[in-house]
Design a protein around this motif. Structure first.
Motif, PDB file in Angstrom:
ATOM      1  N   THR A 152       0.833  -1.212   0.000  1.00 48.66           N
ATOM      2  CA  THR A 152       0.000   0.000   0.000  1.00 48.66           C
ATOM      3  C   THR A 152       0.865   1.258   0.000  1.00 48.66           C
ATOM      4  O   THR A 152       0.615   2.205  -0.752  1.00 48.66           O
ATOM      5  CB  THR A 152      -0.929  -0.008   1.219  1.00 48.66           C
ATOM      6  OG1 THR A 152      -1.739  -1.186   1.207  1.00 48.66           O
ATOM      7  CG2 THR A 152      -1.829   1.230   1.215  1.00 48.66           C
ATOM      8  N   VAL A 153       1.882   1.242   0.847  1.00 51.89           N
ATOM      9  CA  VAL A 153       2.774   2.409   0.910  1.00 51.89           C
ATOM     10  C   VAL A 153       3.515   2.594  -0.415  1.00 51.89           C
ATOM     11  O   VAL A 153       3.663   3.723  -0.921  1.00 51.89           O
ATOM     12  CB  VAL A 153       3.770   2.269   2.076  1.00 51.89           C
ATOM     13  CG1 VAL A 153       4.772   3.436   2.076  1.00 51.89           C
ATOM     14  CG2 VAL A 153       3.031   2.217   3.405  1.00 51.89           C
ATOM     15  N   VAL A 154       3.981   1.482  -1.000  1.00 52.78           N
ATOM     16  CA  VAL A 154       4.694   1.557  -2.276  1.00 52.78           C
ATOM     17  C   VAL A 154       3.783   2.100  -3.366  1.00 52.78           C
ATOM     18  O   VAL A 154       4.196   2.927  -4.193  1.00 52.78           O
ATOM     19  CB  VAL A 154       5.257   0.173  -2.658  1.00 52.78           C
ATOM     20  CG1 VAL A 154       5.660   0.155  -4.134  1.00 52.78           C
ATOM     21  CG2 VAL A 154       6.449  -0.179  -1.788  1.00 52.78           C
ATOM     22  N   SER A 155       2.541   1.645  -3.410  1.00 53.24           N
ATOM     23  CA  SER A 155       1.607   2.113  -4.428  1.00 53.24           C
ATOM     24  C   SER A 155       1.388   3.623  -4.326  1.00 53.24           C
ATOM     25  O   SER A 155       1.373   4.337  -5.335  1.00 53.24           O
ATOM     26  CB  SER A 155       0.264   1.377  -4.287  1.00 53.24           C
ATOM     27  OG  SER A 155       0.437  -0.009  -4.436  1.00 53.24           O
ATOM     28  N   PHE A 156       1.215   4.076  -3.090  1.00 50.72           N
ATOM     29  CA  PHE A 156       1.017   5.509  -2.886  1.00 50.72           C
ATOM     30  C   PHE A 156       2.272   6.294  -3.251  1.00 50.72           C
ATOM     31  O   PHE A 156       2.209   7.359  -3.870  1.00 50.72           O
ATOM     32  CB  PHE A 156       0.620   5.756  -1.431  1.00 50.72           C
ATOM     33  CG  PHE A 156       0.356   7.197  -1.115  1.00 50.72           C
ATOM     34  CD1 PHE A 156      -0.747   7.859  -1.639  1.00 50.72           C
ATOM     35  CD2 PHE A 156       1.222   7.914  -0.289  1.00 50.72           C
ATOM     36  CE1 PHE A 156      -0.981   9.192  -1.355  1.00 50.72           C
ATOM     37  CE2 PHE A 156       0.990   9.235   0.003  1.00 50.72           C
ATOM     38  CZ  PHE A 156      -0.124   9.879  -0.533  1.00 50.72           C
ATOM     39  N   MET A 162       5.440   9.729  -9.605  1.00 46.23           N
ATOM     40  CA  MET A 162       5.104  10.066 -10.995  1.00 46.23           C
ATOM     41  C   MET A 162       4.603  11.502 -11.101  1.00 46.23           C
ATOM     42  O   MET A 162       4.945  12.227 -12.049  1.00 46.23           O
ATOM     43  CB  MET A 162       4.065   9.085 -11.539  1.00 46.23           C
ATOM     44  CG  MET A 162       4.598   7.682 -11.760  1.00 46.23           C
ATOM     45  SD  MET A 162       3.423   6.613 -12.634  1.00 46.23           S
ATOM     46  CE  MET A 162       2.074   6.558 -11.442  1.00 46.23           C
ATOM     47  N   MET A 163       3.811  11.926 -10.126  1.00 44.18           N
ATOM     48  CA  MET A 163       3.316  13.303 -10.147  1.00 44.18           C
ATOM     49  C   MET A 163       4.456  14.301  -9.948  1.00 44.18           C
ATOM     50  O   MET A 163       4.538  15.317 -10.646  1.00 44.18           O
ATOM     51  CB  MET A 163       2.246  13.482  -9.061  1.00 44.18           C
ATOM     52  CG  MET A 163       0.985  12.672  -9.292  1.00 44.18           C
ATOM     53  SD  MET A 163      -0.196  12.836  -7.931  1.00 44.18           S
ATOM     54  CE  MET A 163      -0.530  14.582  -7.964  1.00 44.18           C
ATOM     55  N   ILE A 164       5.358  14.001  -9.003  1.00 38.86           N
ATOM     56  CA  ILE A 164       6.478  14.903  -8.745  1.00 38.86           C
ATOM     57  C   ILE A 164       7.389  14.997  -9.959  1.00 38.86           C
ATOM     58  O   ILE A 164       7.841  16.086 -10.342  1.00 38.86           O
ATOM     59  CB  ILE A 164       7.249  14.446  -7.498  1.00 38.86           C
ATOM     60  CG1 ILE A 164       6.404  14.657  -6.241  1.00 38.86           C
ATOM     61  CG2 ILE A 164       8.579  15.184  -7.377  1.00 38.86           C
ATOM     62  CD1 ILE A 164       7.062  14.168  -4.971  1.00 38.86           C
ATOM     63  N   ASN A 165       7.677  13.861 -10.594  1.00 38.67           N
ATOM     64  CA  ASN A 165       8.545  13.880 -11.774  1.00 38.67           C
ATOM     65  C   ASN A 165       7.931  14.697 -12.906  1.00 38.67           C
ATOM     66  O   ASN A 165       8.623  15.467 -13.583  1.00 38.67           O
ATOM     67  CB  ASN A 165       8.808  12.447 -12.253  1.00 38.67           C
ATOM     68  CG  ASN A 165       9.713  11.680 -11.303  1.00 38.67           C
ATOM     69  OD1 ASN A 165      10.510  12.273 -10.579  1.00 38.67           O
ATOM     70  ND2 ASN A 165       9.589  10.356 -11.300  1.00 38.67           N
ATOM     71  N   ALA A 166       6.619  14.551 -13.102  1.00 31.78           N
ATOM     72  CA  ALA A 166       5.956  15.302 -14.170  1.00 31.78           C
ATOM     73  C   ALA A 166       5.951  16.796 -13.872  1.00 31.78           C
ATOM     74  O   ALA A 166       6.256  17.624 -14.754  1.00 31.78           O
ATOM     75  CB  ALA A 166       4.527  14.787 -14.344  1.00 31.78           C
TER      76      ALA A 166
END
Length: 337
Positions: A152-156, A162-166
């Motif tokens: 769960t932690v990994v998924s979050f 991905m959001m930070i990289n974008a």
């Protein structure tokens, strides 16, 4: 020694006389002096200090102004702050944020270290590097989640990564791609009296190889005046130019404002303008031919940077091979006439 002292005294007297000579007059003659000045009564000393501190010259930035009663929330205008911050502040904030985010997820994994596979017993440091791999979606394979909590932690974290990289890619690209006009302004403005016509002149130059198209220049006189109700306000008077629109700015261009009867500078002396904290504000707008984007530039001149009875030296010459030479090393040079 006496001759040297006499020359210094004459130079000082000539400088003082020039300060009280009207800008639209020809070179001052002996005996000229300051006419009776109209005494200005300010509302309060505090108002004077506030307005005088609000200079438009380049040495003062937005960070030098303290805005009382206005909240500047970073989170409600994050994109603007990310674009306008200095590179040092931007890099420092990015590194600290990256470290704190990975530390936060490392602490979450530390609550259940047995759900992360790997050689040996996990420490906070090893879980921190596992978080770095997960956030960047690298995944070397040496460590992996094996339980519901860790999954769960990994998924979050992957979603956050991905959001930070974008977002980080977009902000960095926007900072590099933001249009900037490499326009150079002369260090001083001059008042030329050639042909008996007084004119305020400022020189600008394009420092890029590509030309700037459809250049519009605006010059305004900014000064502190007392309004009819007795309040001290900053007033802007437009100084009309002989040519305010330049179709193509390839090298350098001299902007000229004729100090005629309709000019706000008509009948003014340097002493009067300095007393009003006057400044000459210059704004330049154009379109970069290579980028196809609108670019802006601005500067301001106090009247201690205005030279009377001077002109700019010529910097454009023809070479023997037929090409044009532009000597930017003499761009700021002026000569008395």
């Amino acid at each position: 020694m006496k001759s040297l002292w006499q020359r210094l005294k004459e130079k000082h007297e000539a400088k003082q006389e020039a300060r009280y000579t009207k800008l639209d007059e020809l070179p001052p003659s002996a005996g000229g002096g300051q006419k009776g000045e109209k005494k200005i009564h300010f509302t309060t000393k505090e108002a004077v200090k506030r307005f005088r501190a609000h200079a438009l010259v380049e040495e003062k930035s937005h960070r030098d102004v303290v805005r009382v009663g206005l909240r500047d929330s970073v989170w409600t205008d994050l994109y603007h702050h990310a674009l306008t911050a200095s590179w040092a502040a931007f890099t420092y904030t990015a590194v600290i944020s990256y470290f704190l985010i990975n530390l936060f997820f490392a602490v979450l994994y530390w609550f259940a270290p047995e759900q992360v596979t790997g050689d040996g017993q996990h420490t906070l440091l090893s879980l921190f590097f596992f978080s770095v791999q997960t956030l960047s979606t690298v995944g070397y394979g040496g460590m992996a989640p094996v339980g519901l909590y860790a999954d769960t932690v990994v998924s979050f974290e992957v979603l956050v990564g991905m959001m930070i990289n974008a977002l980080a890619t977009g902000v960095v690209f926007a900072r590099f791609a933001r249009p900037r006009a490499r326009i150079m302004f002369s260090n001083t403005a001059v008042i030329s009296n050639e042909n008996g016509v007084p004119a305020l002149c400022i020189r600008i130059a394009n420092l890029r190889i590509s030309v700037i198209l459809s250049v519009d220049v605006e010059i305004a006189l900014s000064r502190l005046v007392v309004s009819e109700n007795g309040h001290l306000v900053r007033r802007f008077d437009q100084l009309l130019l002989v040519q305010s629109h330049v179709p193509v700015l390839r090298f350098a261009f001299v902007m000229a404002h004729v100090i005629g009867p309709e000019s706000p500078l008509h009948g003014k002396t340097v002493a009067e303008l300095e007393h009003e904290e006057a400044e000459i504000v210059v704004t330049v707008t154009g379109t970069d031919e290579a980028l196809g984007q609108t670019v802006f530039a601005r500067t301001a001149y106090r009247f201690d940077r205005v030279r009377h009875n001077h002109r700019f030296v010529d910097i454009v010459a023809s070479r023997p091979d037929g090409r044009i030479a532009v000597d930017y090393t003499r761009f700021h040079d002026i000569e008395e006439h």
